[in-house]
Design a protein around this motif. Structure first.
Motif, PDB file in Angstrom:
ATOM      1  N   CYS A  68       1.024  -1.462  -0.199  1.00 11.31           N
ATOM      2  CA  CYS A  68       0.160  -0.067  -0.036  1.00 11.31           C
ATOM      3  C   CYS A  68       1.193   1.450   0.229  1.00 11.31           C
ATOM      4  O   CYS A  68       0.962   2.013   0.694  1.00 11.31           O
ATOM      5  CB  CYS A  68      -0.834  -0.171   0.712  1.00 11.31           C
ATOM      6  N   PRO A  69       1.423   2.161  -1.205  1.00  9.59           N
ATOM      7  CA  PRO A  69       2.110   2.596  -1.310  1.00  9.59           C
ATOM      8  C   PRO A  69       1.418   4.069  -0.787  1.00  9.59           C
ATOM      9  O   PRO A  69      -0.559   3.478  -1.169  1.00  9.59           O
ATOM     10  CB  PRO A  69       2.622   3.472  -2.464  1.00  9.59           C
ATOM     11  N   PRO A  70       1.019   5.195  -0.178  1.00 11.05           N
ATOM     12  CA  PRO A  70      -0.098   6.031   0.087  1.00 11.05           C
ATOM     13  C   PRO A  70      -1.297   6.366  -1.223  1.00 11.05           C
ATOM     14  O   PRO A  70      -0.385   6.932  -2.188  1.00 11.05           O
ATOM     15  CB  PRO A  70       1.059   7.368   0.406  1.00 11.05           C
ATOM     16  N   GLY A  71      -2.346   6.776  -1.030  1.00  9.85           N
ATOM     17  CA  GLY A  71      -2.879   6.724  -1.781  1.00  9.85           C
ATOM     18  C   GLY A  71      -3.424   5.826  -2.737  1.00  9.85           C
ATOM     19  O   GLY A  71      -4.356   6.236  -3.688  1.00  9.85           O
ATOM     20  N   LEU A  72      -3.212   4.631  -2.370  1.00  9.72           N
ATOM     21  CA  LEU A  72      -3.578   3.943  -3.643  1.00  9.72           C
ATOM     22  C   LEU A  72      -4.049   2.794  -3.048  1.00  9.72           C
ATOM     23  O   LEU A  72      -4.637   2.269  -2.641  1.00  9.72           O
ATOM     24  CB  LEU A  72      -2.346   2.614  -4.384  1.00  9.72           C
ATOM     25  N   LYS A  73      -6.063   3.395  -3.758  1.00  8.51           N
ATOM     26  CA  LYS A  73      -7.243   2.882  -3.453  1.00  8.51           C
ATOM     27  C   LYS A  73      -6.796   1.275  -3.784  1.00  8.51           C
ATOM     28  O   LYS A  73      -6.562   0.916  -5.127  1.00  8.51           O
ATOM     29  CB  LYS A  73      -7.852   3.673  -3.463  1.00  8.51           C
ATOM     30  N   GLY A  74      -7.586   0.697  -3.183  1.00  6.97           N
ATOM     31  CA  GLY A  74      -7.574  -0.862  -3.760  1.00  6.97           C
ATOM     32  C   GLY A  74      -6.516  -1.587  -3.453  1.00  6.97           C
ATOM     33  O   GLY A  74      -6.759  -2.854  -3.766  1.00  6.97           O
ATOM     34  N   ASP A  90      -8.506  -5.145  -7.282  1.00  4.76           N
ATOM     35  CA  ASP A  90      -8.373  -3.828  -7.782  1.00  4.76           C
ATOM     36  C   ASP A  90     -10.092  -3.346  -8.092  1.00  4.76           C
ATOM     37  O   ASP A  90     -10.672  -4.105  -8.195  1.00  4.76           O
ATOM     38  CB  ASP A  90      -8.076  -4.833  -9.032  1.00  4.76           C
ATOM     39  N   PRO A  91     -10.305  -2.295  -7.609  1.00  2.00           N
ATOM     40  CA  PRO A  91     -11.439  -2.161  -7.818  1.00  2.00           C
ATOM     41  C   PRO A  91     -12.184  -1.747  -9.257  1.00  2.00           C
ATOM     42  O   PRO A  91     -13.492  -1.917  -9.313  1.00  2.00           O
ATOM     43  CB  PRO A  91     -11.264  -0.276  -7.169  1.00  2.00           C
ATOM     44  N   ASP A  92     -11.255  -2.840  -9.938  1.00  2.00           N
ATOM     45  CA  ASP A  92     -11.487  -2.356 -11.328  1.00  2.00           C
ATOM     46  C   ASP A  92     -12.127  -3.653 -12.242  1.00  2.00           C
ATOM     47  O   ASP A  92     -13.220  -2.908 -12.452  1.00  2.00           O
ATOM     48  CB  ASP A  92     -10.750  -1.453 -12.442  1.00  2.00           C
ATOM     49  N   THR A  93     -11.774  -4.185 -11.324  1.00  2.00           N
ATOM     50  CA  THR A  93     -12.046  -5.940 -11.937  1.00  2.00           C
ATOM     51  C   THR A  93     -12.401  -6.711 -10.638  1.00  2.00           C
ATOM     52  O   THR A  93     -13.197  -7.351 -11.236  1.00  2.00           O
ATOM     53  CB  THR A  93     -10.667  -6.823 -13.038  1.00  2.00           C
ATOM     54  N   MET A  94     -12.552  -6.137  -9.917  1.00  2.00           N
ATOM     55  CA  MET A  94     -12.131  -7.365  -8.242  1.00  2.00           C
ATOM     56  C   MET A  94     -11.467  -8.651  -8.177  1.00  2.00           C
ATOM     57  O   MET A  94     -11.690  -9.563  -7.869  1.00  2.00           O
ATOM     58  CB  MET A  94     -14.192  -7.868  -7.989  1.00  2.00           C
ATOM     59  N   ARG A  95      -9.998  -8.307  -9.161  1.00  2.00           N
ATOM     60  CA  ARG A  95      -9.354  -9.523  -9.405  1.00  2.00           C
ATOM     61  C   ARG A  95      -9.014  -9.398  -7.857  1.00  2.00           C
ATOM     62  O   ARG A  95      -8.155  -8.077  -7.333  1.00  2.00           O
ATOM     63  CB  ARG A  95      -8.352  -8.930 -10.260  1.00  2.00           C
ATOM     64  N   PRO A  96      -8.617 -10.249  -7.498  1.00  2.00           N
ATOM     65  CA  PRO A  96      -7.852 -10.347  -6.044  1.00  2.00           C
ATOM     66  C   PRO A  96      -6.362 -10.056  -6.223  1.00  2.00           C
ATOM     67  O   PRO A  96      -6.399 -10.350  -7.096  1.00  2.00           O
ATOM     68  CB  PRO A  96      -7.966 -11.601  -5.590  1.00  2.00           C
ATOM     69  N   LEU A 149     -20.269  -2.122  -5.074  1.00  2.00           N
ATOM     70  CA  LEU A 149     -20.076  -2.109  -3.216  1.00  2.00           C
ATOM     71  C   LEU A 149     -18.617  -1.310  -2.820  1.00  2.00           C
ATOM     72  O   LEU A 149     -18.415  -0.584  -2.020  1.00  2.00           O
ATOM     73  CB  LEU A 149     -20.653  -3.415  -2.279  1.00  2.00           C
ATOM     74  N   TYR A 150     -17.696  -2.350  -3.337  1.00  2.00           N
ATOM     75  CA  TYR A 150     -16.016  -2.748  -3.034  1.00  2.00           C
ATOM     76  C   TYR A 150     -15.512  -0.683  -3.553  1.00  2.00           C
ATOM     77  O   TYR A 150     -15.276  -0.515  -2.306  1.00  2.00           O
ATOM     78  CB  TYR A 150     -15.140  -3.536  -3.887  1.00  2.00           C
ATOM     79  N   ARG A 151     -16.449  -0.709  -4.812  1.00  2.00           N
ATOM     80  CA  ARG A 151     -16.015   0.768  -4.724  1.00  2.00           C
ATOM     81  C   ARG A 151     -17.027   1.663  -4.220  1.00  2.00           C
ATOM     82  O   ARG A 151     -15.644   2.916  -3.886  1.00  2.00           O
ATOM     83  CB  ARG A 151     -16.747   1.136  -6.824  1.00  2.00           C
ATOM     84  N   ALA A 152     -17.652   1.600  -3.982  1.00  2.00           N
ATOM     85  CA  ALA A 152     -18.462   2.540  -2.540  1.00  2.00           C
ATOM     86  C   ALA A 152     -18.258   2.512  -1.925  1.00  2.00           C
ATOM     87  O   ALA A 152     -17.183   3.506  -0.377  1.00  2.00           O
ATOM     88  CB  ALA A 152     -19.958   1.589  -2.749  1.00  2.00           C
ATOM     89  N   TRP A 153     -17.561   1.385  -1.128  1.00  2.00           N
ATOM     90  CA  TRP A 153     -17.073   0.912   0.058  1.00  2.00           C
ATOM     91  C   TRP A 153     -15.504   2.429   0.056  1.00  2.00           C
ATOM     92  O   TRP A 153     -15.060   2.953   1.156  1.00  2.00           O
ATOM     93  CB  TRP A 153     -16.084  -0.163   0.928  1.00  2.00           C
ATOM     94  N   LEU A 154     -14.255   2.359  -0.938  1.00  2.00           N
ATOM     95  CA  LEU A 154     -13.034   2.508  -0.869  1.00  2.00           C
ATOM     96  C   LEU A 154     -13.455   4.391  -1.045  1.00  2.00           C
ATOM     97  O   LEU A 154     -13.082   5.053  -1.215  1.00  2.00           O
ATOM     98  CB  LEU A 154     -13.153   1.848  -2.128  1.00  2.00           C
ATOM     99  N   GLY A 155     -15.566   4.119  -1.759  1.00  2.00           N
ATOM    100  CA  GLY A 155     -15.764   6.155  -1.592  1.00  2.00           C
ATOM    101  C   GLY A 155     -15.308   6.163  -3.429  1.00  2.00           C
ATOM    102  O   GLY A 155     -14.933   7.408  -3.644  1.00  2.00           O
ATOM    103  N   LEU A 156     -14.722   5.121  -4.624  1.00  2.00           N
ATOM    104  CA  LEU A 156     -14.536   5.484  -5.622  1.00  2.00           C
ATOM    105  C   LEU A 156     -16.505   6.157  -6.268  1.00  2.00           C
ATOM    106  O   LEU A 156     -16.775   4.996  -6.109  1.00  2.00           O
ATOM    107  CB  LEU A 156     -14.271   4.293  -6.363  1.00  2.00           C
ATOM    108  N   PRO A 157     -15.994   6.476  -7.311  1.00  2.00           N
ATOM    109  CA  PRO A 157     -17.155   6.707  -8.968  1.00  2.00           C
ATOM    110  C   PRO A 157     -17.911   5.134  -9.125  1.00  2.00           C
ATOM    111  O   PRO A 157     -17.169   4.116  -9.020  1.00  2.00           O
ATOM    112  CB  PRO A 157     -17.431   7.996  -9.443  1.00  2.00           C
ATOM    113  N   GLU A 158     -19.154   4.613  -9.385  1.00  2.00           N
ATOM    114  CA  GLU A 158     -18.930   3.420  -9.725  1.00  2.00           C
ATOM    115  C   GLU A 158     -18.996   3.110 -11.048  1.00  2.00           C
ATOM    116  O   GLU A 158     -18.076   2.520 -11.700  1.00  2.00           O
ATOM    117  CB  GLU A 158     -21.278   3.310 -10.003  1.00  2.00           C
TER     118      GLU A 158
END
Lengths: 325, 495
Positions: free
Chosen positions: B232-238, B243-249, B486-495
């Motif tokens: 987790c480098p600073p500011g990297l979400k997910g 991965d919040p784009d693909t939901m790949r673990p 739901l994962y994106r919503a939790w991270l505060g990312l737009p749908e």
């Protein structure tokens, strides 16, 4: 004599049976039986309802779950997925590992329990002095709950502060990795099961030994049989059905082992002591994957059922051989 | 007679009016007379104790009754879930792990209490640290009140690390100063240095570190604490889960593999049998003076510093979780080497929260009970009382030190403890725990593989690949699109 009427007019003690054929009797019998059957049904009904509610329905529900996918959104919802859960089971390495662990545990624990239980029963049976005390002492482990046994052994097997390793160190031996080193934890679990359930085999065997007719033993002794021959040709043949039955009952129970393992090792290290039931628990009730948990449970049921069927067949064959040597 | 009647009639009428108002007055004083709330949480003492502490006072104040139902932690989730799904629970108030919020709020099993919280001035919502405000937030709405703050910390024996003999020897062996660990590599080296030696000088061999490796014994969180600064480098979400784009673990990327390699090396640097330790073992053994280092929630600090049987009281230092001098970026798929450690304090577990069941027939009473537990006054008492299991989660918990001293803390343990927690919570790269439907399934799948890696049944790469495959299967089963949303919503990312 008042009350009994005149002897000159004897009254039949029962209503006269109509003269005729058996057809008459046949007509009377169902009339008598019908109300009795209805009463009987009413009495049996609660048991039937109980069985349906608590045995048949859960079993059928488990079967249905194993062919379903479960969604918890807005309540429990099942959707049919065919054999998907069973396909997953076949390719699930963790299932096969837990099956192998369970098989090893059952084979190791039950065989030791039968040998030790029988040996202890022989010892107590042939040593009348203090037999009552031993009988009570041997029964203590069996009377404890598996959770209590689990916590007790978790402390005993603790590798840092447990008394077993302290004892080994005291006599100059290296400590043992009871719950951490390779295959040792599986042996530890066998040890725990043997400690708790040998008394069961002991009790069953002692009862069978006490039922052995004295005449048979005396006849063998008169014929000059040594103690070894007495054991080999008289006691063992007498005991075989008992030993098979005790082993069978223990095996069925041991297949379902979960509580002591859960407490002592949690199935670890890794998955080295994970039994099938524990695997089903983790999947079904820990991860809440109900459908796959039900599939594992059903697989366990089929395995235990198959083993039970095989064991019963074996027992029958043994009995037949006993009857017609 | 007529004359006398003229004065008592109005008086009598007034009396009757007064009598008729009595029930209303009583209702105002005891607003939940006749109401019984069924509260479910973990078996005592931890977490259930605050209910037992504040329940009787709530009953006296409101006229309601508390029916406390408890179950061991390992069965709590399934007990609540089965109650919800089969409609058989009958619970009004639930005190549960915030990590389960995705399953409970996501499936609409909890009451939305946003408006009640907004209208509740006595609750002092702003005093609750923003991090913990997030733990009860689901899709921008509030579904509970925080009653506990959880973050992983590292504890060390101050007396041992400041011992000149050990410092000299450590300097000679490792070419650097012996100090509280700032990276996980330093943490491991300190453990290696002390492992199996008589560092206390009493003729007994002692150990380096205490961690929980037991499956079902919080191993998931212990590993994630270790992994966060590697991935987790600073500011990297997910960075921690998907991965919040693909939901790949993400859990089998090179950063996680490096972290797991490092973590599994610790198995040999603790007491024998540590592979079967849970967090309870970590606490008791650290308080018994068995090891130099330990990682745990705030409880090890409390047990070590306040338990009458503790032999380490006054000798315990606490620091923010160590970092890493290299960090993997899953977006660029590359490692970055750093001159200063990348620190990513992990809010493991996320704390306990108090929620109101959507099916309750007494929503006001249930909310009132939750706010009783979460109130500034009661929560301060709870976090400074032994065996409550509640750790600080309000800014005011850190300001008033009197209760902590009464609790048994002594300086400099207390300052070190509170500072480490405060720094962890206010750290810009603090990482929240996973909050997504199916969280328990993801957790179990990873924990199983972590246990296999720790036991040597699989390499770290094999174990994490297997866990990632299982996570993929779970995501597909639960619906990739829904999970992604739901994962994106939790991270505060737009749908």
């Amino acid at each position: 004599m008042p009350g009994w009427g005149s002897q000159s007019e004897p009254k039949p003690p029962c209503p006269p049976v109509e003269a005729g054929t058996g057809a008459n009797l046949g007509r009377v019998a169902p009339q008598d039986a019908r109300p009795r059957t209805a009463d009987g049904n009413a009495f049996v009904l609660p048991a039937v309802v109980f069985l349906l509610l608590f045995t048949v329905f859960p079993f059928l529900f488990t079967v249905a779950l194993s062919f379903s996918r479960v969604s918890l959104v807005g309540g429990l919802q099942l959707s049919f997925v065919g054999l998907a859960n069973w396909e997953r089971l076949v390719s699930d390495a963790r299932f096969w590992t837990s099956l192998a662990n369970t098989a090893a545990l059952v084979a190791g624990a039950v065989s030791l329990e039968v040998v030790l239980g029988f040996g202890l029963a022989l010892l107590v049976h042939t040593t009348p002095k203090g037999a009552g005390l031993f009988r009570v002492l041997f029964l203590i482990p069996m009377s404890l709950t598996p959770i209590a046994v689990g916590y007790m052994w978790r402390m005993l097997l603790n590798e840092t502060i447990g008394p077993l390793n302290a004892l080994l160190r005291a006599v100059g031996l290296p400590p043992v990795g009871w719950v951490s080193a390779g295959l040792v934890p599986l042996f530890s679990m066998i040890l725990v099961d043997v400690w708790q359930w040998t008394p069961f085999v002991f009790v069953v065997c002692l009862a069978a030994l006490q039922a052995l007719p004295d005449e048979v033993v005396e006849a063998a002794e008169l014929d000059g049989a040594s103690r070894g021959q007495l054991l080999r040709y008289v006691v063992l043949p007498w005991m075989v059905p008992t030993l098979v039955a005790a082993g069978f009952l223990r095996a069925v129970e041991a297949f379902k082992i979960v509580d002591t393992i859960f407490i002592v090792t949690g199935g670890g290290p890794g998955t080295r002591t994970e039994s099938l039931t524990l695997h089903a628990y983790y999947v079904g009730l820990h991860a809440f994957d109900l459908a796959y948990g039900a599939t594992i449970a059903l697989a366990l049921f089929l395995l235990v059922g198959g083993a039970a069927w095989a064991a019963l067949g074996l027992t029958r064959r043994v009995r037949l051989r006993e009857a017609w040597p | 007679m007529r004359g006398s009647a003229s004065w008592w009639k109005p008086l009598g009428a007034l009396g009757l009016v007064g009598l008729s108002l009595l029930p209303a007055w009583g209702a105002t004083q005891r607003p939940y007379e006749g109401v019984t709330l069924t509260v479910i949480t973990q078996s005592p003492p931890y977490i259930a104790k605050p209910v037992q502490m504040f329940g009787p006072a709530w009953e006296r104040r409101t006229g309601g009754r508390i029916n406390l139902v408890t179950t061991p932690f390992g069965e709590l989730y399934q007990r609540i879930m089965s109650g919800f799904t089969l409609g058989a629970g009958g619970f009004d108030v639930l005190i549960f792990a915030s990590a389960w919020m995705g399953d409970f709020a996501g499936n609409r099993y909890l009451l939305d209490i946003t408006e009640r919280v907004r209208a509740d001035r006595g609750l002092q919502w702003d005093d609750i640290l923003p991090t913990y405000q997030q733990t009860v937030n689901w899709g921008g709405r509030l579904y509970g009140l925080p009653v506990d703050g959880d973050v992983h910390l590292v504890y060390y024996r101050r007396d041992v690390l400041s011992n000149p003999r050990h410092r000299q020897e450590f300097q000679r062996r490792f070419g650097r100063e012996l100090r509280p660990p700032q990276t996980w590599v330093e943490y491991r080296e300190i453990a290696e240095f002390f492992q199996g030696t008589d560092w206390a000088g009493d003729g007994r061999r002692r150990y380096g570190v205490l961690e929980a490796f037991r499956r079902g014994g919080q191993a998931f969180w212990f590993f994630m604490s270790h992994a966060a600064p590697y991935v987790c480098p600073p500011g990297l979400k997910g960075c921690l889960f998907f991965d919040p784009d693909t939901m790949r673990p993400q859990i089998n990327n090179p950063g996680f593999v490096r972290a797991l390699e490092e973590w599994t090396r610790l198995v040999r640097l603790g007491p024998p049998g540590m592979i079967n330790f849970d967090s309870g073992d970590v606490r008791s053994q650290f308080a018994a003076g068995v090891a130099v280092l330990a990682k745990d929630w705030g409880d090890t600090g409390i047990v070590g510093s306040t338990d009458p049987k503790s032999v380490v009281k006054g000798r315990v230092g606490t620091v923010v979780l160590p970092g890493s001098l290299e960090v993997y970026n899953y977006r660029t798929r590359s490692w970055t080497r750093l001159s200063r450690p990348n620190v990513a304090p992990y809010l493991a577990f996320g704390g306990w929260v108090c929620g109101v069941a959507a099916t309750t027939r007494h929503p006001s009473a249930a909310y009132d009970f939750c706010r009783t537990l979460a109130s500034p006054q009661n929560s301060y008492v709870a976090v400074t009382t032994s065996e409550t299991g509640f750790n600080p989660f309000r800014a005011s918990h850190f300001r008033n030190l009197e209760g902590w001293r009464r609790f048994g803390f002594v300086e400099p343990d207390l300052s070190s403890y509170l500072t480490a927690i405060e720094r962890s919570l206010s750290h810009p790269n603090a990482q929240l725990d996973l909050k997504l439907p199916g969280q328990a399934r993801y957790l179990d799948a990873l924990e199983t593989q972590l246990a296999r890696a720790a036991a040597g049944q699989a390499t770290p790469q094999q174990a994490l690949d297997a866990a990632a495959a299982e996570w993929e299967r779970i995501t597909n089963e639960l619906g990739r699109d829904r999970q992604r949303r739901l994962y994106r919503a939790w991270l505060g990312l737009p749908e």
